[in-house]
Design a protein around this motif. Structure first.
Motif, mmCIF file in Angstrom:
data_model
loop_
_atom_site.group_PDB
_atom_site.id
_atom_site.type_symbol
_atom_site.label_atom_id
_atom_site.label_comp_id
_atom_site.label_asym_id
_atom_site.label_seq_id
_atom_site.Cartn_x
_atom_site.Cartn_y
_atom_site.Cartn_z
ATOM 1 N N LEU A 31 0.729 -1.198 -0.293
ATOM 2 C CA LEU A 31 0.108 -0.085 -0.204
ATOM 3 C C LEU A 31 0.954 1.295 0.010
ATOM 4 N N ASP A 32 2.224 1.252 0.621
ATOM 5 C CA ASP A 32 3.037 2.385 0.676
ATOM 6 C C ASP A 32 4.376 1.771 0.860
ATOM 7 N N TYR A 33 5.329 2.244 0.016
ATOM 8 C CA TYR A 33 6.737 1.730 -0.069
ATOM 9 C C TYR A 33 7.796 2.823 0.176
ATOM 10 N N TYR A 34 8.607 2.678 1.156
ATOM 11 C CA TYR A 34 9.805 3.923 1.340
ATOM 12 C C TYR A 34 11.047 2.870 1.511
ATOM 13 N N SER A 35 11.846 3.151 0.606
ATOM 14 C CA SER A 35 13.252 2.282 0.408
ATOM 15 C C SER A 35 14.264 2.568 1.033
ATOM 16 N N ILE A 36 15.380 1.658 1.232
ATOM 17 C CA ILE A 36 16.582 2.099 1.801
ATOM 18 C C ILE A 36 17.088 3.255 1.248
ATOM 19 N N GLN A 37 17.108 3.347 -0.159
ATOM 20 C CA GLN A 37 17.782 4.283 -0.861
ATOM 21 C C GLN A 37 17.162 5.612 -0.643
ATOM 22 N N GLN A 38 15.735 5.645 -0.782
ATOM 23 C CA GLN A 38 14.936 6.891 -0.394
ATOM 24 C C GLN A 38 15.483 7.397 0.906
ATOM 25 N N ALA A 39 15.503 6.548 1.805
ATOM 26 C CA ALA A 39 15.635 7.005 3.268
ATOM 27 C C ALA A 39 17.016 7.835 3.364
ATOM 28 N N ILE A 40 17.958 6.894 2.665
ATOM 29 C CA ILE A 40 19.240 7.596 2.617
ATOM 30 C C ILE A 40 19.417 8.971 1.926
ATOM 31 N N ASP A 41 18.916 9.151 0.678
ATOM 32 C CA ASP A 41 18.550 10.144 0.045
ATOM 33 C C ASP A 41 18.068 11.357 0.856
ATOM 34 N N ASP A 42 17.165 11.018 1.525
ATOM 35 C CA ASP A 42 16.350 12.055 2.332
ATOM 36 C C ASP A 42 17.139 12.599 3.555
ATOM 37 N N GLY A 43 18.229 11.691 3.971
ATOM 38 C CA GLY A 43 18.996 11.991 5.217
ATOM 39 C C GLY A 43 18.193 11.376 6.396
ATOM 40 N N ALA A 44 17.278 10.578 6.178
ATOM 41 C CA ALA A 44 16.488 9.968 7.443
ATOM 42 C C ALA A 44 17.167 8.829 8.047
ATOM 43 N N THR A 45 18.108 7.947 7.081
ATOM 44 C CA THR A 45 19.193 6.972 7.703
ATOM 45 C C THR A 45 20.263 7.306 7.184
ATOM 46 N N LEU A 46 21.405 6.564 7.457
ATOM 47 C CA LEU A 46 22.628 6.817 6.908
ATOM 48 C C LEU A 46 22.977 5.755 6.009
ATOM 49 N N PRO A 47 23.875 5.722 5.098
ATOM 50 C CA PRO A 47 24.436 4.532 4.386
ATOM 51 C C PRO A 47 25.073 3.578 5.349
ATOM 52 N N VAL A 48 25.159 2.353 4.848
ATOM 53 C CA VAL A 48 25.988 1.319 5.883
ATOM 54 C C VAL A 48 27.195 0.927 5.027
ATOM 55 N N TYR A 49 28.270 1.022 5.285
ATOM 56 C CA TYR A 49 29.361 0.369 4.804
ATOM 57 C C TYR A 49 29.655 -1.116 5.529
ATOM 58 N N PHE A 50 30.181 -1.958 4.184
ATOM 59 C CA PHE A 50 30.317 -3.356 4.697
ATOM 60 C C PHE A 50 31.672 -3.647 4.602
ATOM 61 N N GLU A 51 32.511 -4.320 5.426
ATOM 62 C CA GLU A 51 34.062 -4.541 5.380
ATOM 63 C C GLU A 51 34.214 -5.986 5.993
ATOM 64 N N THR A 52 34.821 -6.705 5.000
ATOM 65 C CA THR A 52 35.344 -8.014 5.753
ATOM 66 C C THR A 52 36.699 -8.122 6.132
ATOM 67 N N ARG A 53 36.972 -8.730 7.214
ATOM 68 C CA ARG A 53 38.098 -8.578 8.141
ATOM 69 C C ARG A 53 38.807 -10.111 8.300
#
Length: 973
Positions: A431-453
C-alpha cells in the motif's frame, strides 16, 4: 530589478500563496497597523473576529477573556493543545465548561489564512524580521525563511535554517504558537521543513512523486503539501507530537512518507472495499511514529465512529517500545494487554481505545474467542515475522471482519512465508513503500558500509572438514574429538579460543583507531551465549572491563552454565545498561549480544556492528540497520564481518536490487570511489603545482573559481565526498600515497572558504570538517597563515590599498569587489544609504558579466564606488561624531523632527551614546545578563527622551525608534 531574497524568491512565494493556495496577502505596513505592540505575536483583531465566527459568540467580555487565556500560554506544547482542543472556559449562559474553538479543522473555509512578509518583531535580546509569516486566525504558525538562489554558491537553505535557529533563540516568544518552519533557497533540493526547535539535521524535504508533475518545481510542491489549507490543518491536528525521551521533550513532525502512509490507510478504511495493506518502510525511517500517527488518525477520524485499534508486536521488548512511544507522544487511552484473560476480554467486549499486545498471546486463546465487529483495525508491527503460525491463525479468526495493515522494513517473499500475500490485497505488493535508498537520499538514515576482515577465520561451510583441520592443527586427536563431541565442527571452529582471541584483538584495535576518536559506540554480535562470554573474557584482557557489557536473555537456570548465569540481567537492569550505552558520556562503549538488540533497538550513537554470527534474509537486514541511525558527524554506519556473510547479504537484498550497490558498499569499492573523486577534484586545478606554497600560486588556483558558480559548486561537492570517504577509510594504509593531495586540497579549501564564503564571517568554520581532517589541519596546515593572508580588507586601510595597486587586473578587481561587499554588508542594516551602494556594486558586476564594460572600466567603477564609500564613512567626522554616535544619528534621521537645524540634536545623540556605553560591560554580547543590559538601556533611553529632552526634541513613533536604536547597539557597541 536586482536579484535578492525579496525580488527573486520572496515575491514568488507570496504570489504562489495568493494565486494557488488562495491565502490573503497583507503588506507589512498594513499588517503593522493591526498590532498594538511589536513584541506581541497574536494579531488580536483577527483572532477576535475568528473566535466570534467559529463559536457564534456575541459577548465581547467573553472574547476578551478568551484572548487573555490564549496569551497566558507560555510553552509550545500547551499552545498546540489549545489549537487542537480549543480554550476551556465557562459559558456565561449555561455556566458550564466549554471548549471554544481556535481553529475549525473540519471546515477550512471557516478559518482565515494570511501570509505577510518582513514581519518586524521585538525579541528578548534582538529584534528580528522574518521573511514570511503564515497566520491562521491571527496566530503565527509558521516562519518561511528564503535565501536567493543567485546570492552566492555558499548561500543555501542551510543559511535559512541558521536564521530560523537564531530567531528561535533571540525571540522565543514569537515561537510559542509556532508549529513548524520552512527554509528555502528555491533550488530543486533547496526547500526543507522542520518542527519548532528542530536541529538542522531534522529539516527534511517533502517529496511527492505521484503529484510532482503538477508543480513548476520542488519549491511549489513543498509549499502545496505543507500549506494547502486542508493539508495544513491535517498536519496541525494529527501529525505533530511532543515525545518524551530521556527526561527531555522533543517536538517531532511527520515526514512525507509517514503522512502518506497514515492517510492511505485511513482512506482505505473509510472506503471499506479493501481490508488489507502492507506498509513497507525501511528500517530506521520512523516506523513506530508512523504507526502512532496512523492509530491517532483512525481513532479520532469523525467518519469512523470511534474504532477499536489493536497494535500487534512480535516480542515483549517491542511491546515495551511501542507502548513507550505511544504514551511518550501523548497518546490517550493506550491499553496494554499482558495476559490471555485480558486479551479475551478486550477482544469480546465493546470497549474502544488503542490496545497493544504481542502476537504470541493469540496462541493461548480459547477456541470461540471472536469479535465480528467490522469497526476494528489491526496494525501489525514487524509484519514479516510470526504472523503466519498458530498465533496468526488465531488472530485472524478472532478479528475475522477487521482491517489488517502490516508494517515492515524487510518483507519476506517466499513460497511458504510471504508478507505480501499475508497483508497485501490481491495483485498489490504494498500500500505504501519507502526504500533504503530513499531514506538515505532524504537524510532519514545513513548509508551502511560493509567490510570483511580476518578472512582466515571465516566459516567456510562448503569446506568445513578442511578448515577444521587447519584451525585445530595444534591440537591432539583426542582434543579434536572432544571439540566435535561438545560442539560439532562448525561451533567448534566459531568458538575456537585462538580464533576468538584473534578477532577480539582486531575488534579492540579497530574500535580504538576508527570509532573511539569520534565518541561512537559498537555492538559485537556473537554466535551464542557461550561465545558472548568468550568475547567478553578476551576483550577484558585488551581494553578496560567497563568498556563492554553482555546483554542476552535469561534462559533455564537449571540447564545453563553458572558463568552464563552471572550475566543475566533483569528488565530494569537492561534498560539502565541500554540508556547508558546511548549516552556518549557513560559506559559501556560496546554491547556484546547474540540475539537481543538486533531488531527494534534504536541507538543512534552506535556506528559499528562487529558480526560473528550467521544471519540471513530479513534477520540480517534488521541487524545491520542498527547502525544506520542519524547522529551528529556520524556520516555512515559500518558492518565489520568476521563470519563470512557476503553471500547472505546479497541474497537478503534481492528483494530490492536497486539498493544493492548504494545502500551497503564494500570497503574495497569505496577506496576505488575515493581515488576517482580525488582525481576528478584535482583535475579542476589544471596547471597548478600543488608543491608550490607561494601566495601567487594560491591566487592562481583561486582564480579558477572566480565568477564561476558551477565550478565552485563542483569543487564543494567533490571535496565534501572526499572528506567523508577520508573519514571512513582513515587510518587504512591505503591512504598513504594520497595524504599529500588531501592535505593540499584541505589547505586550499580553507583559503577558498575565506575567499568565496560570506564576507562577514570572522573565522573559518571548523565544524564542517570531521575529526580526522581536523587532525590533519592541526598537524599539517598553517591555519593562522591562511587567516592572516585572507583577512578582510578595510576600505580605509592604506597599506592594503598599495598592495592592491601591485596586483594583476583580475585579482585587483576581485579583491576590490570583496572588500566593497564586506563594507556594505557591515553597514546596510543600520544605514539605508548603503542599499544604493549595494545596487551600484551589483550593477557593476552585472555590466561586466554582460560585456557592457571591460575589466579596466570595471576596476575604475569599483574605485569610484570605494571613494564614495570612504566619503560616507568620513561623514561622521564632518558632523563631529564617532562611529557609535554616527550609527545612532543615522537611525535618528528617520524619527526626529528638524534633525538638520535643531541645535539640541548633537548633544542629545552624544548623551544617548554615553548612557549606552556607561551601561554596557566589555563582552556584554556574550554575557548571560545580555537581556538585562538591553532592558537597562531601554529604561535609560526612555528617561532621556521623555524627560530630559522632553521639550527639546520631537520623536515620531517612539516605540519603534527605541527598537531601532537597540538594533544599532547590538551591531555597533
Amino acid at each position: 530589478m536586482r536579484f535578492n531574497e525579496q525580488h527573486t524568491i520572496e515575491n514568488h512565494i507570496i504570489k504562489y500563496f495568493k494565486n494557488d493556495l488562495k491565502y490573503e496577502y497583507v503588506k507589512p505596513d498594513e499588517f503593522a497597523e493591526l498590532r498594538e505592540f511589536e513584541n506581541e505575536y497574536l494579531i488580536t483583531p483577527l483572532f477576535q473576529e475568528s473566535i466570534k465566527k467559529l463559536n457564534g459568540i456575541e459577548d465581547d467580555n467573553l472574547v476578551q477573556l478568551l484572548v487573555k487565556e490564549l496569551k497566558k500560554i507560555d510553552n509550545n506544547e500547551e499552545f498546540l493543545n489549545a489549537l487542537r482542543n480549543g480554550i476551556n472556559r465557562k459559558d456565561p449562559k449555561t455556566n458550564k465548561k466549554t471548549d471554544y474553538k481556535v481553529i475549525d479543522f473540519e471546515k477550512p473555509e471557516n478559518n482565515r489564512f494570511i501570509i505577510t512578509n518582513q514581519f518586524y518583531f521585538e525579541g528578548n535580546t534582538e529584534n528580528i524580521r522574518p521573511d514570511m509569516m503564515i497566520f491562521v486566525n491571527g496566530i503565527p504558525i509558521a516562519d518561511i525563511e528564503a535565501k536567493s538562489p543567485t546570492a552566492s554558491a555558499s548561500v543555501s537553505w542551510e543559511n535559512a535554517v541558521g536564521q530560523i535557529k537564531r530567531y528561535e533563540n533571540v525571540a522565543p516568544r514569537l515561537f510559542i504558537p509556532n508549529c513548524f518552519n520552512v527554509a528555502t533557497d528555491g533550488t530543486e533540493a533547496g526547500t526543507r521543513y522542520g518542527a519548532t526547535n528542530s536541529p538542522i539535521q531534522y529539516f527534511f524535504q517533502w517529496k511527492d512523486e505521484e503529484n510532482a508533475k503538477k508543480f513548476a518545481g520542488n519549491l511549489e510542491l513543498a509549499l502545496w503539501n505543507l500549506f494547502d489549507k486542508s493539508q495544513l490543518l491535517d498536519i496541525l491536528k494529527n501529525f505533530i507530537v511532543f515525545e518524551k525521551e530521556e527526561g527531555k521533550t522533543i517536538k517531532k513532525m511527520c515526514r512525507y512518507q509517514q503522512y502518506r502512509a497514515a492517510n492511505r490507510i485511513l482512506k482505505r478504511v473509510e472506503d471499506g472495499k479493501k481490508r488489507k495493506g502492507l506498509i513497507w518502510h525501511t528500517q530506521g525511517s520512523g516506523k513506530s511514529l508512523t504507526m502512532f500517527f496512523t492509530a491517532w488518525k483512525l481513532r479520532y477520524a469523525e467518519g469512523l465512529k470511534n474504532p477499536k485499534v489493536f497494535i500487534l508486536v512480535d516480542r515483549i521488548d517491542l511491546d515495551d517500545q511501542i507502548h513507550d512511544t505511544f504514551t511518550a507522544c501523548g497518546g490517550k487511552n493506550i491499553i496494554r494487554i499482558t495476559s490471555r484473560k485480558k486479551l479475551e476480554e478486550k477482544i469480546t467486549n465493546d470497549e474502544r481505545g488503542i490496545f497493544i499486545t504481542t502476537i504470541q498471546k493469540f496462541a493461548e486463546l480459547g477456541s470461540g474467542v471472536q469479535n465480528e465487529n467490522s469497526n476494528l483495525i489491526v496494525l501489525a508491527d514487524e509484519a514479516h515475522r510470526t504472523n503466519e503460525g498458530i498465533s496468526g491463525i488465531n488472530a485472524r479468526f478472532s478479528f475475522r471482519d477487521a482491517f489488517w495493515f502490516g508494517f515492515t522494513g524487510t518483507p519476506i517473499d517466499k513460497t511458504t512465508l510471504n508478507t505480501h500475500r499475508n497483508f497485501g490485497e490481491e495483485g498489490e505488493r504494498y500500500l505504501d513503500y519507502y526504500s533504503i535508498q530513499q531514506a538515505i537520499d532524504d537524510g532519514a538514515t545513513l548509508p551502511v558500509y560493509f567490510e570483511t576482515r580476518l578472512s582466515k577465520y571465516f566459516i567456510n561451510e562448503e569446506e568445513l572438514d578442511k578448515q577444521f583441520e587447519e584451525l585445530t592443527a595444534g591440537l591432539s586427536e583426542k582434543q579434536k574429538e572432544e571439540l566435535k563431541k561438545t560442539h560439532g565442527k562448525k561451533e567448534a571452529i566459531v568458538k575456537l579460543v585462538k580464533r576468538i582471541s584473534a578477532i577480539a584483538t582486531d575488534i579492540a584495535e579497530h574500535y580504538k583507531i576508527y570509532v573511539l576518536p569520534n565518541n561512537f559506540k559498537a555492538q559485537v554480535v556473537c554466535y551464542d551465549k557461550e561465545a558472548c562470554l568468550m568475547y567478553k573474557t578476551a576483550l577484558d584482557k585488551i581494553i578496560p572491563e567497563n568498556w563492554s557489557k553482555i546483554i542476552y536473555s535469561t534462559g533455564d537456570p537449571n540447564i545453563e552454565d553458572s558463568e552464563i548465569k552471572k550475566h543475566y540481567t533483569a528488565k530494569d537492569q537492561r534498560r539502565n545498561i541500554i540508556e547508558a550505552f546511548k549516552d556518549k558520556n557513560q559506559e559501556p562503549k560496546i554491547l556484546i549480544v547474540c540475539d537481543m538488540l538486533l531488531t527494534g533497538f534504536d541507538a543512534p550513537i552506535e556506528q559499528v556492528m562487529y558480526l560473528d554470527k550467521p544471519l540471513f534474509d530479513h534477520s540480517l537486514l534488521q541487524a545491520i540497520a542498527r547502525t544506520n541511525r542519524v547522529y551528529p558527524n556520524k556520516g555512515c554506519g559500518k558492518i565489520i564481518d568476521y563470519y563470512g556473510i557476503t553471500r547472505s547479504l546479497e541474497k537478503a537484498l534481492d528483494f530490492d536490487e536497486s539498493i544493492l550497490d548504494s545502500a551497503l558498499i564494500d570497503i574495497a569499492r569505496l577506496k576505488e570511489q575515493f581515488k576517482q573523486k580525488l582525481k576528478e577534484c584535482l583535475d579542476l586545478f589544471g596547471g597548478i603545482n600543488i608543491e608550490d606554497p607561494s601566495l601567487e600560486n594560491l591566487r592562481r588556483a583561486l582564480r579558477i573559481f572566480a565568477d564561476n558558480k558551477d565550478k565552485q559548486k563542483l569543487f564543494e561537492n567533490l571535496f565534501a565526498k572526499i572528506k567523508l570517504m577520508f573519514e571512513i577509510i582513515s587510518p587504512d594504509p591505503f591512504l598513504k600515497p594520497y595524504i599529500r593531495q588531501v592535505e593540499w586540497l584541505t589547505s586550499f579549501s580553507l583559503a577558498y572558504n575565506r575567499e568565496f564564503k560570506a564576507p562577514t564571517e570572522e573565522e573559518i568554520r571548523m565544524e564542517e570538517y570531521g575529526e580526522k581532517i581536523k587532525q590533519l589541519i592541526q598537524e599539517k596546515v598553517d591555519l593562522q597563515g591562511i587567516i592572516r593572508t585572507f583577512k578582510e580588507i578595510s576600505i580605509t586601510d592604506l597599506y592594503q590599498m598599495k598592495q592592491l595597486e601591485k596586483m594583476e587586473a583580475e585579482d585587483k578587481a576581485r579583491a576590490l569587489e570583496k572588500m566593497l561587499k564586506s563594507e556594505i554588508s557591515i553597514n546596510i542594516e543600520t544605514n539605508p544609504t548603503y542599499h544604493k551602494f549595494s545596487e551600484r556594486l551589483v550593477k557593476i558586476k552585472r555590466d561586466f558579466e554582460d560585456n557592457q564594460i571591460d575589466l579596466d572600466k570595471k576596476i575604475q567603477e569599483l574605485w569610484k564606488l570605494r571613494e564614495d564609500l570612504v566619503d560616507k564613512r568620513d561623514e561622521a567626522k564632518k558632523l563631529g561624531y564617532n562611529l557609535q554616535e554616527y550609527g545612532v544619528y543615522v537611525i535618528s534621521q528617520e524619527f526626529l523632527e528638524n534633525i538638520e537645524t535643531n541645535k539640541e540634536i548633537k548633544p542629545f545623540i552624544q548623551d544617548m551614546v554615553e548612557a549606552i556605553t556607561e551601561t554596557l560591560d566589555k563582552g556584554w554580547q556574550e554575557s548571560s545578563k545580555r537581556e538585562e543590559f538591553v532592558k537597562e538601556i531601554k529604561r535609560k533611553l526612555t528617561k532621556l527622551i521623555l524627560k530630559d529632552y522632553k521639550d527639546k526634541i520631537q520623536v515620531r513613533d517612539f516605540p519603534k525608534y527605541i527598537n531601532r536604536i537597540i538594533d544599532v547597539v547590538q551591531r555597533k557597541f
